[in-house]
Design a protein around this motif. Sequence first.
Motif, mmCIF file in Angstrom:
data_model
loop_
_atom_site.group_PDB
_atom_site.id
_atom_site.type_symbol
_atom_site.label_atom_id
_atom_site.label_comp_id
_atom_site.label_asym_id
_atom_site.label_seq_id
_atom_site.Cartn_x
_atom_site.Cartn_y
_atom_site.Cartn_z
ATOM 1 N N ALA A 7 2.588 -36.797 -4.911
ATOM 2 C CA ALA A 7 3.275 -35.592 -5.402
ATOM 3 C C ALA A 7 4.613 -35.352 -4.715
ATOM 4 O O ALA A 7 5.085 -34.229 -4.632
ATOM 5 C CB ALA A 7 2.380 -34.361 -5.272
ATOM 6 N N SER A 8 5.261 -36.421 -4.243
ATOM 7 C CA SER A 8 6.573 -36.272 -3.602
ATOM 8 C C SER A 8 7.691 -36.549 -4.606
ATOM 9 O O SER A 8 7.475 -37.187 -5.643
ATOM 10 C CB SER A 8 6.694 -37.232 -2.416
ATOM 11 O OG SER A 8 6.686 -38.580 -2.869
ATOM 12 N N ALA A 41 4.260 -39.219 -13.720
ATOM 13 C CA ALA A 41 5.280 -38.515 -12.941
ATOM 14 C C ALA A 41 5.284 -37.029 -13.292
ATOM 15 O O ALA A 41 5.345 -36.173 -12.402
ATOM 16 C CB ALA A 41 6.656 -39.117 -13.194
ATOM 17 N N LEU A 42 5.197 -36.726 -14.573
ATOM 18 C CA LEU A 42 5.184 -35.330 -15.003
ATOM 19 C C LEU A 42 3.909 -34.613 -14.570
ATOM 20 O O LEU A 42 3.950 -33.449 -14.162
ATOM 21 C CB LEU A 42 5.355 -35.241 -16.525
ATOM 22 C CG LEU A 42 6.764 -35.549 -17.035
ATOM 23 C CD1 LEU A 42 6.746 -35.782 -18.547
ATOM 24 C CD2 LEU A 42 7.733 -34.460 -16.655
ATOM 25 N N GLN A 83 9.107 -31.433 -9.133
ATOM 26 C CA GLN A 83 10.005 -30.286 -9.064
ATOM 27 C C GLN A 83 10.997 -30.421 -7.915
ATOM 28 O O GLN A 83 10.789 -29.911 -6.827
ATOM 29 C CB GLN A 83 9.196 -29.006 -8.928
ATOM 30 C CG GLN A 83 8.305 -28.780 -10.114
ATOM 31 C CD GLN A 83 7.361 -27.624 -9.906
ATOM 32 O OE1 GLN A 83 7.214 -27.117 -8.827
ATOM 33 N NE2 GLN A 83 6.710 -27.218 -10.978
ATOM 34 N N ASP A 84 12.085 -31.117 -8.182
ATOM 35 C CA ASP A 84 13.158 -31.170 -7.215
ATOM 36 C C ASP A 84 13.959 -29.872 -7.336
ATOM 37 O O ASP A 84 13.708 -29.054 -8.224
ATOM 38 C CB ASP A 84 14.031 -32.403 -7.434
ATOM 39 C CG ASP A 84 14.527 -32.542 -8.857
ATOM 40 O OD1 ASP A 84 15.675 -32.942 -9.037
ATOM 41 O OD2 ASP A 84 13.764 -32.254 -9.803
ATOM 42 N N ALA A 85 14.901 -29.675 -6.460
ATOM 43 C CA ALA A 85 15.607 -28.393 -6.370
ATOM 44 C C ALA A 85 16.246 -27.949 -7.684
ATOM 45 O O ALA A 85 16.194 -26.775 -8.033
ATOM 46 C CB ALA A 85 16.658 -28.467 -5.275
ATOM 47 N N LEU A 140 14.797 -34.210 -12.032
ATOM 48 C CA LEU A 140 13.777 -35.233 -12.287
ATOM 49 C C LEU A 140 12.915 -34.893 -13.497
ATOM 50 O O LEU A 140 12.652 -35.753 -14.337
ATOM 51 C CB LEU A 140 12.887 -35.436 -11.062
ATOM 52 C CG LEU A 140 13.491 -36.237 -9.916
ATOM 53 C CD1 LEU A 140 12.544 -36.259 -8.727
ATOM 54 C CD2 LEU A 140 13.814 -37.653 -10.356
ATOM 55 N N GLU A 141 12.471 -33.650 -13.585
ATOM 56 C CA GLU A 141 11.638 -33.287 -14.740
ATOM 57 C C GLU A 141 12.411 -33.459 -16.042
ATOM 58 O O GLU A 141 11.902 -34.014 -17.012
ATOM 59 C CB GLU A 141 11.110 -31.859 -14.642
ATOM 60 C CG GLU A 141 10.239 -31.543 -15.844
ATOM 61 C CD GLU A 141 9.535 -30.210 -15.790
ATOM 62 O OE1 GLU A 141 9.007 -29.813 -16.840
ATOM 63 O OE2 GLU A 141 9.506 -29.576 -14.728
ATOM 64 N N ALA A 142 13.646 -33.009 -16.066
ATOM 65 C CA ALA A 142 14.462 -33.161 -17.273
ATOM 66 C C ALA A 142 14.666 -34.643 -17.588
ATOM 67 O O ALA A 142 14.575 -35.059 -18.753
ATOM 68 C CB ALA A 142 15.803 -32.456 -17.100
ATOM 69 N N GLY A 143 14.902 -35.446 -16.562
ATOM 70 C CA GLY A 143 15.076 -36.884 -16.757
ATOM 71 C C GLY A 143 13.818 -37.555 -17.281
ATOM 72 O O GLY A 143 13.880 -38.416 -18.164
ATOM 73 N N HIS A 144 12.676 -37.152 -16.742
ATOM 74 C CA HIS A 144 11.413 -37.718 -17.224
ATOM 75 C C HIS A 144 11.171 -37.326 -18.679
ATOM 76 O O HIS A 144 10.715 -38.142 -19.485
ATOM 77 C CB HIS A 144 10.239 -37.253 -16.361
ATOM 78 C CG HIS A 144 10.251 -37.812 -14.969
ATOM 79 N ND1 HIS A 144 10.766 -39.043 -14.636
ATOM 80 C CD2 HIS A 144 9.804 -37.286 -13.807
ATOM 81 C CE1 HIS A 144 10.632 -39.262 -13.348
ATOM 82 N NE2 HIS A 144 10.042 -38.198 -12.814
#
Length: 183
Positions: free
Chosen positions: A89-90, A120-121, A126-128, A132-136
């Motif tokens: 979960a990192s 991954a999702l 949840q990066d700052a 990452l979520e948008a990219g995934h």
Amino acid sequence: MSTVPSPTENAVFGERAQEFDERAQSAFAARFRTCPPETFLADLGAFAPRTQAQRAAYEMHYGWALYDAGRYQDSRSHLIPALRAARPASTQRSLLRGLLGECYLRTGQPLRAERCVRRALSEGCQDADWFLEAGHRLMLGRIHRFRGHLSQAMETFQDALSADPTGKLRVPILNEIAEIHLL
């Protein structure tokens, strides 16, 4: 911390490779994507990890540089060990799953790519700035489009837009939506 085999010989100069310690890792992180991947890989070749943590960081940098060089098959053999060593979960684990998913997608393996991005999702990414979520979600939409599931792709691209409050991925997401409208 367990150790890995001793440093290798530098094939070009016959010298012992330098340790891939935190100082070297920071220097390479700062240089990443500021030079051609081939130069980055050549410079990285002068280093040898001595611990498992160093090995994981080394494999991540090496695999990502191979990915940037378009050597997707080769990059997987470096990204997978880095993924296995990453903390659950990192952000790093999420990033590695995304890179691995892109490698699978670019080598015509959309089902494996989808499995990577969904993991991954589900693990949380949840990066700052939610990049990452948008990219995934953008990648998941591309996978749906690749497989011919256009309505699912459109919904997923809309989710990606919603997950991108900073707008860093707005143009690529809108380009994908436009592609669907052109089909």
